[in-house]
Motif scaffolding. Structure first.
Motif, PDB file in Angstrom:
ATOM      1  N   CYS A 199       0.832  -1.209   0.000  1.00 51.70           N
ATOM      2  CA  CYS A 199       0.000   0.000   0.000  1.00 51.70           C
ATOM      3  C   CYS A 199       0.865   1.256   0.000  1.00 51.70           C
ATOM      4  CB  CYS A 199      -0.884   0.049   1.249  1.00 51.70           C
ATOM      5  SG  CYS A 199      -2.168  -1.209   1.340  1.00 51.70           S
ATOM      6  N   GLU A 257      -0.590  10.871  -5.619  1.00 51.30           N
ATOM      7  CA  GLU A 257      -0.499  10.658  -7.065  1.00 51.30           C
ATOM      8  C   GLU A 257       0.918  10.917  -7.568  1.00 51.30           C
ATOM      9  OE1 GLU A 257      -3.422  13.087  -8.934  1.00 51.30           O
ATOM     10  OE2 GLU A 257      -5.126  12.041  -8.030  1.00 51.30           O
ATOM     11  N   LEU A 291       3.235   8.093  -6.454  1.00 49.29           N
ATOM     12  CA  LEU A 291       3.035   6.866  -7.227  1.00 49.29           C
ATOM     13  C   LEU A 291       3.721   6.958  -8.587  1.00 49.29           C
ATOM     14  CD1 LEU A 291      -0.712   6.070  -6.444  1.00 49.29           C
ATOM     15  CD2 LEU A 291       1.316   4.960  -5.510  1.00 49.29           C
ATOM     16  N   ARG A 312       4.264   3.084  -9.398  1.00 48.52           N
ATOM     17  CA  ARG A 312       3.197   2.282  -8.801  1.00 48.52           C
ATOM     18  C   ARG A 312       1.853   2.790  -9.309  1.00 48.52           C
ATOM     19  NH1 ARG A 312       7.460   0.575  -6.902  1.00 48.52           N
ATOM     20  NH2 ARG A 312       7.701  -0.596  -4.947  1.00 48.52           N
ATOM     21  N   LYS A 313       0.847   1.924  -9.245  1.00 47.99           N
ATOM     22  CA  LYS A 313      -0.508   2.345  -9.574  1.00 47.99           C
ATOM     23  C   LYS A 313      -1.479   1.743  -8.567  1.00 47.99           C
ATOM     24  CE  LYS A 313      -1.435  -1.344 -12.967  1.00 47.99           C
ATOM     25  NZ  LYS A 313      -1.833  -1.620 -14.375  1.00 47.99           N
ATOM     26  N   ILE A 314      -2.594   2.417  -8.384  1.00 45.35           N
ATOM     27  CA  ILE A 314      -3.609   1.979  -7.425  1.00 45.35           C
ATOM     28  C   ILE A 314      -4.315   0.742  -7.965  1.00 45.35           C
ATOM     29  CG2 ILE A 314      -5.795   2.627  -6.349  1.00 45.35           C
ATOM     30  CD1 ILE A 314      -4.736   5.544  -6.352  1.00 45.35           C
ATOM     31  N   ARG A 315      -4.534  -0.244  -7.081  1.00 49.76           N
ATOM     32  CA  ARG A 315      -5.207  -1.481  -7.495  1.00 49.76           C
ATOM     33  C   ARG A 315      -6.362  -1.836  -6.554  1.00 49.76           C
ATOM     34  NH1 ARG A 315      -4.031  -5.018  -3.753  1.00 49.76           N
ATOM     35  NH2 ARG A 315      -2.038  -4.911  -2.640  1.00 49.76           N
ATOM     36  N   TYR A 338      -4.022   3.372   0.024  1.00 50.70           N
ATOM     37  CA  TYR A 338      -4.449   2.681  -1.197  1.00 50.70           C
ATOM     38  C   TYR A 338      -3.600   1.434  -1.410  1.00 50.70           C
ATOM     39  CZ  TYR A 338      -6.954   6.832  -2.998  1.00 50.70           C
ATOM     40  OH  TYR A 338      -7.815   7.891  -3.181  1.00 50.70           O
ATOM     41  N   VAL A 379      -1.539  -0.879  -3.791  1.00 47.00           N
ATOM     42  CA  VAL A 379      -0.856  -0.510  -5.036  1.00 47.00           C
ATOM     43  C   VAL A 379      -0.121  -1.711  -5.626  1.00 47.00           C
ATOM     44  CG1 VAL A 379      -0.568   1.909  -4.381  1.00 47.00           C
ATOM     45  CG2 VAL A 379       1.215   0.252  -3.785  1.00 47.00           C
ATOM     46  N   GLN A 380       0.266  -1.558  -6.880  1.00 49.71           N
ATOM     47  CA  GLN A 380       1.094  -2.554  -7.547  1.00 49.71           C
ATOM     48  C   GLN A 380       2.085  -1.840  -8.444  1.00 49.71           C
ATOM     49  OE1 GLN A 380      -2.108  -4.595  -9.603  1.00 49.71           O
ATOM     50  NE2 GLN A 380      -1.443  -3.765 -11.573  1.00 49.71           N
TER      51      GLN A 380
END
Length: 207
Positions: free
Chosen positions: A141, A161, A164, A169-172, A197, A199-200
């Motif tokens: 996260c 944002e 990330l 990284r992006k929110i998943r 959040y 993330v991945q």
């Protein structure tokens, strides 16, 4: 009898810095209730009261077993339908799931015993019957501490944002909030909320 305080035992879960950071969380158990509507509305208020009523009934059962604990902070998962941003959607259309984390030793069967106790105390709170007991495993996260009114959260979300993007990284998963302050007792400018959040990693394609 020593009382378990989840906020003190699991400090990494209930604390966050003023700047975004990457963290990892294991699965945890929660009592949860899901709904839709304005967070200032009656449905949200009833859901919150129901969740606390059940949580204190669970606490009462385990206190008799010499396993007392402090009822944990309220948490919320938030989302809207489609690809729209939440702030572009009327608050009446917001979806939410409220959560209160439970100690690992709380048994599923004791939830039903506590539900019966809670419903006998608050017969008008029929939504107690809608509360579930489930796990949440967010894994990796990003999180940060937001200080100020809920309406100012977009300022903190911009920091997330940017973080990330920098860290690829992006929110998943869903927008997750942990309410460290009681809005009935703390002025808006001093309220503390953890924003989190799942993330991945973003795959980098090279030619």
């Amino acid at each position: 009898m020593e009382k378990l305080d989840l906020a003190k035992t699991y400090k990494s879960y209930y604390t966050a810095p003023a700047k975004p950071q990457l963290v990892e969380f294991e699965p945890n158990w929660y009592v949860t209730i899901q709904g839709q509507g304005d967070p200032d509305g009656i449905a949200f208020s009833n859901a919150t009261e129901a969740l606390y009523t059940l949580s204190y009934s669970i606490k009462g059962i385990y206190k008799k077993e010499e396993k007392d604990f402090t009822v944990a902070k309220l948490e919320g998962l938030w989302w809207v339908d489609g690809d729209r941003k939440a702030l572009d959607v009327p608050r009446e259309e917001w979806h939410w799931k409220l959560l209160i984390r439970m100690p690992d030793y709380v048994r599923a069967e004791s939830i039903e015993d506590a539900r019966s106790i809670a419903m006998s105390k608050k017969k008008e709170l029929t939504v107690i019957s809608d509360i579930n007991y489930e796990t949440l495993h967010e894994g990796a996260c990003v999180q940060m501490l937001h200080v100020g009114p809920y309406a100012a959260e977009p300022e903190s979300l911009k920091q997330i944002e940017h973080f990330l993007t920098e860290h690829r990284r992006k929110i998943r998963g869903l927008h997750h909030e942990i309410y460290l302050s009681d809005p009935r007792k703390v002025e808006p400018s001093k309220m503390k909320t953890i924003l989190r959040y799942p993330v991945q990693s973003v795959e980098v394609v090279t030619g």
